[in-house]
Design a protein around this motif. Structure first.
Motif, PDB file in Angstrom:
ATOM      1  N   ARG A 148     123.437  21.627  51.342  1.00 33.39           N
ATOM      2  CA  ARG A 148     123.509  23.076  51.171  1.00 33.39           C
ATOM      3  C   ARG A 148     124.894  23.606  51.555  1.00 33.39           C
ATOM      4  O   ARG A 148     125.471  24.449  50.853  1.00 33.39           O
ATOM      5  N   GLU A 149     125.422  23.110  52.654  1.00 27.67           N
ATOM      6  CA  GLU A 149     126.727  23.601  53.122  1.00 27.67           C
ATOM      7  C   GLU A 149     127.853  23.231  52.157  1.00 27.67           C
ATOM      8  O   GLU A 149     128.737  24.055  51.894  1.00 27.67           O
ATOM      9  N   THR A 150     127.832  22.023  51.608  1.00 31.12           N
ATOM     10  CA  THR A 150     128.890  21.650  50.671  1.00 31.12           C
ATOM     11  C   THR A 150     128.826  22.503  49.411  1.00 31.12           C
ATOM     12  O   THR A 150     129.859  22.901  48.867  1.00 31.12           O
ATOM     13  N   LYS A 151     127.634  22.808  48.952  1.00 30.56           N
ATOM     14  CA  LYS A 151     127.506  23.610  47.734  1.00 30.56           C
ATOM     15  C   LYS A 151     127.917  25.059  47.969  1.00 30.56           C
ATOM     16  O   LYS A 151     128.510  25.699  47.097  1.00 30.56           O
ATOM     17  N   GLN A 152     127.628  25.577  49.134  1.00 27.51           N
ATOM     18  CA  GLN A 152     127.895  26.987  49.401  1.00 27.51           C
ATOM     19  C   GLN A 152     129.305  27.244  49.930  1.00 27.51           C
ATOM     20  O   GLN A 152     129.812  28.363  49.798  1.00 27.51           O
ATOM     21  N   LEU A 153     129.951  26.231  50.512  1.00 29.40           N
ATOM     22  CA  LEU A 153     131.215  26.474  51.200  1.00 29.40           C
ATOM     23  C   LEU A 153     132.415  25.738  50.629  1.00 29.40           C
ATOM     24  O   LEU A 153     133.550  26.102  50.939  1.00 29.40           O
ATOM     25  N   THR A 154     132.203  24.697  49.824  1.00 32.08           N
ATOM     26  CA  THR A 154     133.334  23.894  49.356  1.00 32.08           C
ATOM     27  C   THR A 154     133.534  23.921  47.848  1.00 32.08           C
ATOM     28  O   THR A 154     134.537  23.383  47.363  1.00 32.08           O
ATOM     29  N   GLY A 155     132.606  24.491  47.101  1.00 33.39           N
ATOM     30  CA  GLY A 155     132.731  24.507  45.647  1.00 33.39           C
ATOM     31  C   GLY A 155     132.524  23.152  45.011  1.00 33.39           C
ATOM     32  O   GLY A 155     133.024  22.885  43.912  1.00 33.39           O
ATOM     33  N   ILE A 156     131.741  22.286  45.653  1.00 29.46           N
ATOM     34  CA  ILE A 156     131.596  20.919  45.164  1.00 29.46           C
ATOM     35  C   ILE A 156     131.009  20.858  43.758  1.00 29.46           C
ATOM     36  O   ILE A 156     131.328  19.942  42.988  1.00 29.46           O
ATOM     37  N   GLU A 157     130.171  21.833  43.381  1.00 38.20           N
ATOM     38  CA  GLU A 157     129.590  21.805  42.038  1.00 38.20           C
ATOM     39  C   GLU A 157     130.207  22.855  41.114  1.00 38.20           C
ATOM     40  O   GLU A 157     129.701  23.101  40.031  1.00 38.20           O
ATOM     41  N   LYS A 158     131.349  23.440  41.535  1.00 35.10           N
ATOM     42  CA  LYS A 158     131.958  24.512  40.751  1.00 35.10           C
ATOM     43  C   LYS A 158     133.126  24.054  39.883  1.00 35.10           C
ATOM     44  O   LYS A 158     133.705  24.862  39.159  1.00 35.10           O
ATOM     45  N   CYS A 159     133.483  22.780  39.947  1.00 33.06           N
ATOM     46  CA  CYS A 159     134.593  22.289  39.130  1.00 33.06           C
ATOM     47  C   CYS A 159     134.215  22.322  37.651  1.00 33.06           C
ATOM     48  O   CYS A 159     133.151  21.835  37.267  1.00 33.06           O
ATOM     49  N   GLN A 160     135.090  22.866  36.818  1.00 32.06           N
ATOM     50  CA  GLN A 160     134.818  22.971  35.382  1.00 32.06           C
ATOM     51  C   GLN A 160     135.583  21.935  34.563  1.00 32.06           C
ATOM     52  O   GLN A 160     135.482  21.924  33.334  1.00 32.06           O
ATOM     53  N   CYS A 161     136.336  21.084  35.224  1.00 33.93           N
ATOM     54  CA  CYS A 161     137.085  20.042  34.507  1.00 33.93           C
ATOM     55  C   CYS A 161     136.132  18.969  33.990  1.00 33.93           C
ATOM     56  O   CYS A 161     135.072  18.722  34.560  1.00 33.93           O
ATOM     57  N   ARG A 162     136.524  18.297  32.944  1.00 38.61           N
ATOM     58  CA  ARG A 162     135.635  17.346  32.271  1.00 38.61           C
ATOM     59  C   ARG A 162     135.991  15.884  32.509  1.00 38.61           C
ATOM     60  O   ARG A 162     135.133  15.011  32.384  1.00 38.61           O
ATOM     61  N   LEU A 163     137.252  15.595  32.821  1.00 37.48           N
ATOM     62  CA  LEU A 163     137.692  14.200  32.925  1.00 37.48           C
ATOM     63  C   LEU A 163     137.076  13.514  34.144  1.00 37.48           C
ATOM     64  O   LEU A 163     136.986  14.104  35.225  1.00 37.48           O
TER      65      LEU A 163
END
Length: 337
Positions: free
Chosen positions: A267-282
């Motif tokens: 939960r903390e990584t998703k809410q505080l680090t943007g771990i799932e927010k990267c939009q790059c594809r490579l």
């Protein structure tokens, strides 16, 4: 010309709050263009080993430590053609979604009630041929035989309660505690009755307190584990352990409660680090982004422990200062109401 580094990108993930894209980074950074940042992330290699190297100096080990394994799904339902994203079940969404599977390994010191992320793997069976169970076994092998981490017990959920993995943990001389699925076939009659679903077993008052020995279907002959019926307000779990000396359901409940630490980490990584927010594809950029996000969590946890605050307070404190300044002297001054 100055080039971006790992530290630069981690600083961006640490500082930004909502938008974690490379475009947003470039728009707010005078030193680097979007193309420079993209080239750095596509060219560098940031393996999970960096997580161990970063956390090792701060890890407080104990022979009674716990190793917890679980996986989390980085939600990519609204993205297309992103590396490693595939249809898989998400416990958070309670359905199958398009996402990136990350198998994580957390170390818990139960004496200090503290936890650290020490390893992870990205689930990419099409690329490396490995299942999530394979990744767990690989990480365990590294922890025991290469890094010599001190721990006594492995905790995991029912998805990882396979015969191969449970027997592998035993071969390492470690204990395991894991819930079994309700339809898992077991025998508590020493072979006098057919196997039955574990939720169909009858429990005496003594067995409800001290557990019972059973043989799990397809396990080696005469191989027993101890099962405890752990009842909470909302559910009943059937927790299996190879610790045959365990005889207290309250102690089992206490041990299993430590598994919440890995959910807290997710939960903390998703809410505080943007771990799932990267939009790059490579693939390389996705891998590097995930590693950097985990490194940011490690930094936040270290600062939180030093300051006696939560990770959320550490992350948001600079914006609290900004809010105080804006309330005192607003850049945009409201003049209608």
């Amino acid at each position: 010309m100055t080039k971006p580094t790992r530290l630069d990108y981690c600083q961006y993930l640490l500082t930004t709050r909502v938008n974690y894209t490379l475009t947003h980074y470039a728009d707010h950074c005078e030193r680097f263009s979007h193309d420079q940042i993209n080239r750095y992330l596509a060219g560098d290699r940031l393996p999970p080993r960096l997580v161990w190297e970063s956390v090792q100096p701060h890890l407080v080990q104990t022979p009674d430590g716990y190793i917890i394994f679980d996986d989390t799904i980085l939600d990519k339902r609204h993205a297309q053609d992103i590396a490693f994203a595939q249809k898989q079940y998400s416990g958070n969404a309670h359905t199958t979604i398009n996402g990136i599977g990350v198998v994580t390994c957390v170390y818990v010191n139960p004496e200090l009630d503290r936890y650290w992320i020490i390893d992870f793997r990205i689930y990419d069976k099409q690329g490396d041929g490995k299942s999530k169970l394979d990744h767990v076994q690989d990480m365990l092998d590294v922890l025991v035989n290469s890094r010599h981490v001190a721990f006594s017990t492995v905790l995991m959920d029912s998805w990882y309660a396979s015969k191969v993995l449970m027997l592998f943990i035993e071969s390492l001389g470690k204990k395991f505690y894991c819930p079994l699925k309700r339809n898992r076939l077991v025998d508590d009659s020493n072979g006098t009755k057919p196997y039955q679903h574990i939720d169909s077993l009858e429990w005496s008052q003594t067995e409800q307190k001290s557990g019972k020995r059973v043989k799990i279907n397809k396990f080696p002959k005469n191989h027993k584990v101890k099962v405890f019926r752990v009842v909470s307000n909302k559910r009943t779990d059937y927790v299996a352990t190879n610790d045959l000396n365990q005889s207290d359901v309250s102690a089992v409940r206490q041990v299993c409660s430590a598994r919440w630490k890995i959910e807290q980490f997710h939960r903390e990584t998703k809410q505080l680090t943007g771990i799932e927010k990267c939009q790059c594809r490579l693939p390389r950029i996705v891998r590097n982004h995930i590693t950097c996000a985990v490194l940011v969590w490690i930094y936040l946890m270290q600062k939180a422990n030093e300051m006696g605050q939560t990770l959320y307070r550490v992350k948001n404190e600079p914006y609290s200062d900004f809010l105080r300044q804006q309330l005192k002297s607003p850049t945009l001054k409201m003049d209608i109401a």
